[in-house]
Write a protein that holds these residues in place. Structure first.
Motif, short mmCIF file in Angstrom:
data_model
loop_
_atom_site.label_atom_id
_atom_site.label_comp_id
_atom_site.label_asym_id
_atom_site.label_seq_id
_atom_site.Cartn_x
_atom_site.Cartn_y
_atom_site.Cartn_z
N ILE A 57 0.93 -1.07 -0.34
CA ILE A 57 0.07 -0.94 -0.08
C ILE A 57 0.84 0.96 -0.28
CG2 ILE A 57 -1.53 -0.89 0.88
CD1 ILE A 57 -1.20 0.26 3.62
N SER A 58 1.80 0.97 0.37
CA SER A 58 3.32 2.21 0.41
C SER A 58 4.37 2.25 -0.01
CB SER A 58 3.11 3.18 1.42
OG SER A 58 3.44 2.37 2.27
N VAL A 59 5.18 3.01 -0.27
CA VAL A 59 6.89 2.75 -0.67
C VAL A 59 7.65 4.02 -0.31
CG1 VAL A 59 8.89 2.35 -2.08
CG2 VAL A 59 6.53 1.16 -2.28
N ASN A 60 8.04 3.56 0.88
CA ASN A 60 8.43 5.38 2.10
C ASN A 60 9.95 5.33 1.35
OD1 ASN A 60 6.07 5.22 3.04
ND2 ASN A 60 6.79 4.01 4.20
N PHE A 61 10.07 5.32 0.29
CA PHE A 61 12.00 5.57 0.24
C PHE A 61 11.99 6.08 -1.08
CE2 PHE A 61 11.51 1.25 -1.50
CZ PHE A 61 12.67 1.23 -2.29
N VAL A 62 12.88 6.83 -1.63
CA VAL A 62 13.38 7.05 -3.67
C VAL A 62 14.51 5.92 -3.39
CG1 VAL A 62 14.14 9.31 -4.48
CG2 VAL A 62 12.85 9.43 -2.85
N GLU A 63 14.64 5.86 -4.09
CA GLU A 63 15.49 5.15 -5.15
C GLU A 63 17.18 5.92 -5.37
OE1 GLU A 63 13.25 2.99 -8.43
OE2 GLU A 63 14.29 4.76 -9.05
N ASP B 94 19.86 7.51 0.68
CA ASP B 94 20.43 6.62 1.91
C ASP B 94 19.45 6.46 3.15
OD1 ASP B 94 23.32 6.19 0.79
OD2 ASP B 94 23.61 8.67 1.40
N VAL B 95 19.50 5.32 3.96
CA VAL B 95 18.65 4.44 4.39
C VAL B 95 19.42 4.18 5.81
CG1 VAL B 95 16.66 4.29 2.34
CG2 VAL B 95 17.89 2.34 3.77
N LYS B 96 18.93 4.32 6.86
CA LYS B 96 19.24 3.52 7.84
C LYS B 96 19.04 2.47 8.60
CE LYS B 96 20.85 8.25 9.73
NZ LYS B 96 20.71 9.48 10.71
N LYS B 97 19.57 1.69 9.44
CA LYS B 97 18.86 0.44 10.37
C LYS B 97 17.42 1.27 10.45
CE LYS B 97 19.54 -3.46 12.89
NZ LYS B 97 20.63 -3.56 13.63
N GLY B 98 16.10 0.67 10.55
CA GLY B 98 15.35 0.07 11.38
C GLY B 98 14.18 1.57 10.73
N ASP B 99 14.78 1.21 9.99
CA ASP B 99 13.76 2.66 8.50
C ASP B 99 12.81 2.32 8.06
OD1 ASP B 99 15.17 4.89 9.87
OD2 ASP B 99 15.90 5.02 7.66
N VAL B 100 11.37 2.21 8.05
CA VAL B 100 9.91 1.38 7.42
C VAL B 100 10.63 1.62 5.75
CG1 VAL B 100 7.88 1.14 7.29
CG2 VAL B 100 8.78 1.80 9.72
N LEU B 101 11.09 0.56 4.68
CA LEU B 101 11.32 0.91 3.58
C LEU B 101 9.45 0.83 3.00
CD1 LEU B 101 14.29 -1.12 2.97
CD2 LEU B 101 13.73 1.60 3.50
N LEU C 210 17.48 0.16 -6.76
CA LEU C 210 16.29 0.55 -7.29
C LEU C 210 14.87 -0.53 -7.18
CD1 LEU C 210 17.75 0.45 -11.08
CD2 LEU C 210 17.74 3.00 -9.88
N ARG C 211 14.04 0.37 -7.45
CA ARG C 211 12.70 -0.60 -6.63
C ARG C 211 12.10 -1.25 -7.65
NH1 ARG C 211 9.87 3.60 -6.08
NH2 ARG C 211 8.70 3.16 -8.36
N GLN C 212 12.04 -2.87 -6.63
CA GLN C 212 11.66 -3.77 -7.53
C GLN C 212 11.03 -4.36 -8.08
OE1 GLN C 212 14.17 -5.73 -9.68
NE2 GLN C 212 15.72 -4.36 -8.12
N VAL C 213 9.49 -3.43 -6.50
CA VAL C 213 7.56 -3.90 -6.54
C VAL C 213 7.05 -2.36 -7.25
CG1 VAL C 213 5.82 -4.50 -5.72
CG2 VAL C 213 8.06 -5.92 -6.01
N ASP C 214 6.01 -1.83 -7.32
CA ASP C 214 5.90 -1.10 -7.25
C ASP C 214 3.59 -0.87 -6.58
OD1 ASP C 214 6.64 0.25 -8.84
OD2 ASP C 214 5.58 -0.13 -10.72
N GLN C 215 4.18 0.47 -6.05
CA GLN C 215 2.70 0.28 -5.20
C GLN C 215 1.45 0.12 -5.70
OE1 GLN C 215 2.50 4.50 -3.05
NE2 GLN C 215 0.56 3.79 -2.58
N GLY C 216 0.76 -0.45 -4.09
CA GLY C 216 -0.15 -1.19 -4.93
C GLY C 216 -0.45 -3.04 -6.18
#
Length: 473
Positions: free
Chosen positions: A107-113, A116-123, A216-222
């Protein structure tokens, strides 16, 4: 009267005429003259060639009596690190494919391709409706079983009190005690079901397992995402720190192991130019076997990669520092020459006379060479000007700023037209100079004529010539 016929030519014998002595002598003289002319011409040609060669040698400045211009340097003492060069590839220290642990709708993607993400971030988040319902069901089941357990504990207390006063049977009290134990176990099972439902509900939020760079994102939202998907949602690569795997020849195994036993070894990585060191790290691992196909040993080094100058999959040149030579004698690499008997250097002695001395080279690179024996810090060695140099020759030492500099670009070749044009310009200049000189001569001539006319006028005004007097008479 009989007449005897005269013989017209007594040299005729058998119908052929014999050549006379004079003609034979003439023929021999002619052939001898021709031979002498040919020999003289060949000798003249050889003499001209020899003269031209001597002139060219004189023009080139080949003067054995003149000193040879050279540049010199003095050996220096310094600590020299010893490196082993290798080729390797950059690899991520950790590389994780982030997959969903439960099935559901994304239902949602919370990162940009590339973020830089940190450990525990909701992707990403999966629809939690079904898993929330299962959690609520487990909580309700536990509440139901806890209420039943409370009632059973009250009955157990009553049965135990009656059995104590002999008003009830002890069997009934023991049976009720077993029922209470079963109900307590059922409540604990309900709690485990709640914990499982809680974990499953938490899996609907896809979190980053480590800090790094998102790909790069492998699955799109929905879309419907599954735990069994091979690609996952995204790949996270740890870039800081980063690892480099490189190979060394198997002949260096003993040397590397001995150096590694003394302490941590430093490793340098070069940039694209092969000269600039872009990062320095440490050796973290050595493989436990040699690759039989290549005869090399794999090693692993770790680098901080502060400016992201290293990227996974990149091929790099690596050098491993195994030791340091203390207080070694170092000279420029250009001072070391190679001959039939080995390496040597031209040492400048008294009166600027050079002497070829054999030297032993421990190691060398593009700029410096380490000398094990043969030179000392008091010597002066020749670094430039070996073309006309020989053992025992006299030299003249120049300064470093007199060293020839390399041309940035090749010079333009002069064609015959350019040479002719240049010669024509020179001739025109000479002609203009001649015209100027002629003009000066004409002006001087005219000035002289004017002076002469003035003098003639002065004479004629004073007295008339004799011819005039005769004419007047």
């Amino acid at each position: 009267m009989l007449f005897k016929p005269e013989q017209k030519d007594d040299t005729k014998i058998g119908g052929t005429r014999k050549p006379s002595l004079v003609s034979r002598i003439l023929k021999r003289m002619v052939s001898l003259t021709i031979t002498l002319v040919i020999v003289g011409g060949l000798g003249y040609i050889g003499w001209l060639a020899w003269q031209q060669k001597q002139a060219s040698n004189r023009g080139a400045g080949a003067r054995p009596d003149l000193p040879v211009p050279v540049l010199a340097a003095t050996p220096r003492i310094q600590d020299v690190p010893v490196y082993i060069d290798g080729v390797g590839s950059v690899r991520a220290l950790n590389n994780v494919i982030v997959r969903a642990q439960v099935d559901g709708k994304l239902i949602s993607v919370n990162f940009v391709e590339g973020q830089d993400v940190k450990k525990g971030d909701v992707l990403g988040e999966i629809d939690p409706v079904l898993y929330k319902a299962a959690y609520d069901q487990a909580v309700a089941k536990k509440a139901q079983d806890e209420a039943l357990l409370a009632n059973q504990r009250i009955d157990l207390a009553r049965y135990q009190q009656l059995a104590t006063s002999n008003a009830g049977s002890k069997q009934q009290a023991d049976t009720q005690k077993a029922v209470v134990a079963q109900q307590e176990a059922l409540v604990r099972s309900d709690q485990a079901a709640i914990d499982n439902a809680t974990a499953t509900l938490g899996y609907t939020k896809i979190v980053a397992p480590l800090s790094g760079r998102a790909g790069l994102r492998q699955v799109d939202q929905g879309n419907i995402i599954h735990a069994a998907d091979a690609t996952g949602l995204v790949i996270i690569t740890q870039l800081q720190p980063i690892a480099v795997w490189f190979s060394l020849p198997q002949q260096q195994i003993v040397r590397v192991n001995a150096a590694s036993a003394k302490g941590v070894l430093a490793v340098d990585v070069f940039g694209n130019d092969g000269v600039t060191v872009v990062d320095t790290g440490k050796l973290t691992g050595i493989d436990n076997q040699v690759d039989p196909t290549t005869g090399t040993l794999r090693l692993k080094a770790e680098f901080p990669n502060g400016n992201f100058q290293l990227w996974p999959g990149q091929f790099v040149n690596v050098r491993l520092r195994v030791e340091t030579l203390p207080k070694a004698v170092v000279v420029p690499t250009s001072a070391v020459q190679r001959g039939p008997a080995g390496t040597f250097s031209y040492v400048i002695g008294g009166d600027n006379i050079v002497t070829a001395k054999p030297v032993v080279v421990t190691q060398q690179n593009e700029t410096d060479a380490v000398i094990a024996s043969g030179l000392s810090t008091t010597d002066r060695v020749v670094t430039t000007g070996f073309a006309n140099l020989s053992d025992g020759a006299k030299v003249i030492i120049g300064k470093d700023e007199q060293a020839p500099a390399a041309d940035l670009a090749p010079k333009k070749k002069r064609s015959s037209r350019d040479v002719q044009a240049k010669d024509g310009q020179a001739k025109d200049g000479q002609a203009k100079d001649g015209q100027a000189k002629d003009g000066q001569g004409e002006r001087r001539g005219k000035k002289g004529e004017g002076d002469q006319k003035a003098q003639t006028g002065a004479v004629s005004s004073g007295s008339e010539p004799p011819g005039g007097a005769a004419k007047s008479q």
